[in-house]
Design a protein around this motif. Structure first.
Motif, PDB file in Angstrom:
ATOM      1  N   VAL A  35       1.033  -1.336   0.064  1.00 43.51           N
ATOM      2  CA  VAL A  35       0.310  -0.185  -0.165  1.00 43.51           C
ATOM      3  C   VAL A  35       0.683   0.945   0.304  1.00 43.51           C
ATOM      4  N   ALA A  36       0.879   2.552  -0.879  1.00 43.10           N
ATOM      5  CA  ALA A  36       1.508   3.530  -0.952  1.00 43.10           C
ATOM      6  C   ALA A  36       1.546   3.767   1.181  1.00 43.10           C
ATOM      7  N   GLN A  37       2.565   4.571   0.779  1.00 46.81           N
ATOM      8  CA  GLN A  37       2.679   5.667   2.514  1.00 46.81           C
ATOM      9  C   GLN A  37       1.352   6.640   2.418  1.00 46.81           C
ATOM     10  N   HIS A  38       1.078   6.977   1.468  1.00 43.86           N
ATOM     11  CA  HIS A  38       0.102   8.426   1.854  1.00 43.86           C
ATOM     12  C   HIS A  38      -1.470   8.041   2.248  1.00 43.86           C
ATOM     13  N   LEU A  39      -1.494   6.336   1.906  1.00 41.81           N
ATOM     14  CA  LEU A  39      -2.510   5.305   1.906  1.00 41.81           C
ATOM     15  C   LEU A  39      -2.618   4.860   3.287  1.00 41.81           C
ATOM     16  N   GLU A  40      -1.348   4.722   3.242  1.00 39.66           N
ATOM     17  CA  GLU A  40      -1.437   3.571   4.719  1.00 39.66           C
ATOM     18  C   GLU A  40      -2.701   4.130   6.160  1.00 39.66           C
ATOM     19  N   GLN A  41      -2.927   5.417   5.721  1.00 39.02           N
ATOM     20  CA  GLN A  41      -3.869   5.304   7.541  1.00 39.02           C
ATOM     21  C   GLN A  41      -5.449   5.200   6.682  1.00 39.02           C
ATOM     22  N   TYR A  42      -5.465   4.775   5.508  1.00 34.08           N
ATOM     23  CA  TYR A  42      -6.985   4.251   5.658  1.00 34.08           C
ATOM     24  C   TYR A  42      -7.160   3.109   6.097  1.00 34.08           C
ATOM     25  N   LYS A  43      -5.422   2.207   5.684  1.00 31.27           N
ATOM     26  CA  LYS A  43      -5.940   0.558   5.945  1.00 31.27           C
ATOM     27  C   LYS A  43      -6.224   0.416   6.815  1.00 31.27           C
ATOM     28  N   PRO A  44      -6.604   0.408   7.996  1.00 33.39           N
ATOM     29  CA  PRO A  44      -7.064  -0.329   9.003  1.00 33.39           C
ATOM     30  C   PRO A  44      -8.132  -0.179   8.457  1.00 33.39           C
ATOM     31  N   MET A  45      -8.952   1.121   8.410  1.00 31.77           N
ATOM     32  CA  MET A  45     -10.768   0.470   7.987  1.00 31.77           C
ATOM     33  C   MET A  45     -10.892  -0.018   6.812  1.00 31.77           C
ATOM     34  N   PHE A  46     -10.417  -0.152   5.815  1.00 35.47           N
ATOM     35  CA  PHE A  46     -10.523  -1.446   4.651  1.00 35.47           C
ATOM     36  C   PHE A  46     -10.497  -2.422   5.988  1.00 35.47           C
ATOM     37  N   VAL A  47      -9.161  -3.004   6.193  1.00 30.55           N
ATOM     38  CA  VAL A  47      -9.387  -4.030   7.062  1.00 30.55           C
ATOM     39  C   VAL A  47     -10.395  -4.536   8.026  1.00 30.55           C
ATOM     40  N   TYR A  48     -10.648  -3.389   8.984  1.00 36.93           N
ATOM     41  CA  TYR A  48     -11.743  -3.949   9.895  1.00 36.93           C
ATOM     42  C   TYR A  48     -13.294  -4.527   9.359  1.00 36.93           C
ATOM     43  N   PHE A  49     -13.646  -4.238   8.196  1.00 35.60           N
ATOM     44  CA  PHE A  49     -15.031  -3.887   7.764  1.00 35.60           C
ATOM     45  C   PHE A  49     -15.169  -5.689   7.501  1.00 35.60           C
ATOM     46  N   PRO A  50     -14.446  -6.114   6.837  1.00 32.45           N
ATOM     47  CA  PRO A  50     -14.482  -7.589   6.784  1.00 32.45           C
ATOM     48  C   PRO A  50     -14.972  -8.958   7.932  1.00 32.45           C
ATOM     49  N   LEU A  51     -13.608  -7.717   8.998  1.00 32.85           N
ATOM     50  CA  LEU A  51     -13.521  -8.544  10.381  1.00 32.85           C
ATOM     51  C   LEU A  51     -15.311  -8.536  11.362  1.00 32.85           C
ATOM     52  N   ALA A  52     -15.165  -6.927  10.949  1.00 30.66           N
ATOM     53  CA  ALA A  52     -17.165  -6.463  12.009  1.00 30.66           C
ATOM     54  C   ALA A  52     -17.917  -7.482  11.488  1.00 30.66           C
ATOM     55  N   LYS A  53     -18.043  -7.611  10.270  1.00 29.04           N
ATOM     56  CA  LYS A  53     -18.790  -8.083   9.424  1.00 29.04           C
ATOM     57  C   LYS A  53     -19.351  -9.614   9.903  1.00 29.04           C
ATOM     58  N   GLU A  54     -18.066 -10.122  10.342  1.00 32.22           N
ATOM     59  CA  GLU A  54     -18.097 -11.707  11.068  1.00 32.22           C
ATOM     60  C   GLU A  54     -18.146 -11.483  12.449  1.00 32.22           C
ATOM     61  N   GLN A  55     -18.557 -10.879  13.521  1.00 32.10           N
ATOM     62  CA  GLN A  55     -17.819 -10.554  14.551  1.00 32.10           C
ATOM     63  C   GLN A  55     -19.994 -11.120  14.372  1.00 32.10           C
ATOM     64  N   MET A  56     -19.676 -11.811  15.660  1.00 32.60           N
ATOM     65  CA  MET A  56     -21.237 -11.962  16.119  1.00 32.60           C
ATOM     66  C   MET A  56     -21.346 -11.482  17.625  1.00 32.60           C
ATOM     67  N   LEU A  57     -22.656 -11.281  18.855  1.00 31.20           N
ATOM     68  CA  LEU A  57     -22.894 -11.140  18.966  1.00 31.20           C
ATOM     69  C   LEU A  57     -22.841 -12.378  20.940  1.00 31.20           C
ATOM     70  N   GLN A  58     -21.798 -12.207  21.673  1.00 28.88           N
ATOM     71  CA  GLN A  58     -21.710 -13.883  22.579  1.00 28.88           C
ATOM     72  C   GLN A  58     -22.141 -13.875  23.930  1.00 28.88           C
ATOM     73  N   GLN A  59     -22.999 -12.677  24.176  1.00 29.87           N
ATOM     74  CA  GLN A  59     -23.414 -12.326  25.482  1.00 29.87           C
ATOM     75  C   GLN A  59     -25.029 -12.715  25.553  1.00 29.87           C
ATOM     76  N   GLU A  60     -25.222 -13.471  25.939  1.00 25.40           N
ATOM     77  CA  GLU A  60     -27.312 -12.885  25.768  1.00 25.40           C
ATOM     78  C   GLU A  60     -27.632 -12.203  26.975  1.00 25.40           C
ATOM     79  N   ILE A  61     -29.064 -11.849  25.979  1.00 24.13           N
ATOM     80  CA  ILE A  61     -29.466 -10.293  26.802  1.00 24.13           C
ATOM     81  C   ILE A  61     -30.768 -11.358  27.691  1.00 24.13           C
ATOM     82  N   PRO A  62     -31.088 -10.654  29.027  1.00 18.84           N
ATOM     83  CA  PRO A  62     -31.743 -11.178  29.789  1.00 18.84           C
ATOM     84  C   PRO A  62     -33.577 -10.912  29.293  1.00 18.84           C
ATOM     85  N   LEU A  63     -34.405 -11.593  28.942  1.00 18.40           N
ATOM     86  CA  LEU A  63     -35.386 -11.152  29.272  1.00 18.40           C
ATOM     87  C   LEU A  63     -35.768 -10.996  30.553  1.00 18.40           C
ATOM     88  N   LEU A  64     -37.067  -9.667  31.266  1.00 19.81           N
ATOM     89  CA  LEU A  64     -37.454  -9.436  32.207  1.00 19.81           C
ATOM     90  C   LEU A  64     -39.045  -9.903  32.080  1.00 19.81           C
TER      91      LEU A  64
END
Length: 157
Positions: A35-64
């Motif tokens: 990746v070009a040096q001046h575009l390095e700042q955008y790399k975390p954003m484009f790498v994060y999106f596919p990872l965030a899509k695969e994340q699932m919420l593991q915590q259960e929400i109790p119902l009152l």
């Protein structure tokens, strides 16, 4: 040429004008190691999106649990709601009567007089005021008549 194309695609991406294929092309470019040096700042954003899509919420929400009313509680609830509703209705009627009492009672000043002499004097004052205003209007008509006479002299009709 490739770098120029990526910069153009980035500009379109931030304007919200890219299609899915162009966004995939950007994602592939930023996931590669070169990746070009001046575009390095955008790399975390484009790498994060596919990872965030695969994340699932593991915590259960109790119902009152929904509270259940006993028969006595229902009766109390109905009594209090009916008392509150009747108070609201009475307040509404009271406000209506309060704001419309003057109009219904006829407290409007209609300019009536008990003494006929006072009524005559007030009527004469009102007619004199009206007469003055009418006389002012008639004076302006004299200017129109003078204009008409001058026009007839000039054009000799």
């Amino acid at each position: 040429m490739e770098l120029n194309k990526i910069e153009i695609l980035l500009e379109k991406y931030f304007q919200g004008e890219t299609c899915i294929a162009e966004e995939n092309e950007l994602r592939n470019y930023f996931s590669s190691p070169d990746v070009a040096q001046h575009l390095e700042q955008y790399k975390p954003m484009f790498v994060y999106f596919p990872l965030a899509k695969e994340q699932m919420l593991q915590q259960e929400i109790p119902l009152l649990p929904i509270p259940k009313f006993r028969n006595e509680d229902k009766k109390r609830y109905v009594v209090w709601v009916s008392i509150a509703a009747s108070v609201v209705v009475l307040l509404g009627i009271g406000m209506y009567v309060f704001y419309n009492y003057d109009n219904a009672n006829g407290k409007q000043d209609l300019g009536t007089y008990d003494n006929p002499e006072v009524a005559l004097k007030e009527t004469q004052k009102a007619l004199a005021l009206l007469s003055n205003h009418v006389n002012v209007g008639i004076e302006s008509v004299y200017y129109i008549k003078e204009y008409q006479d001058s026009k007839e002299l000039i054009f000799k009709q």
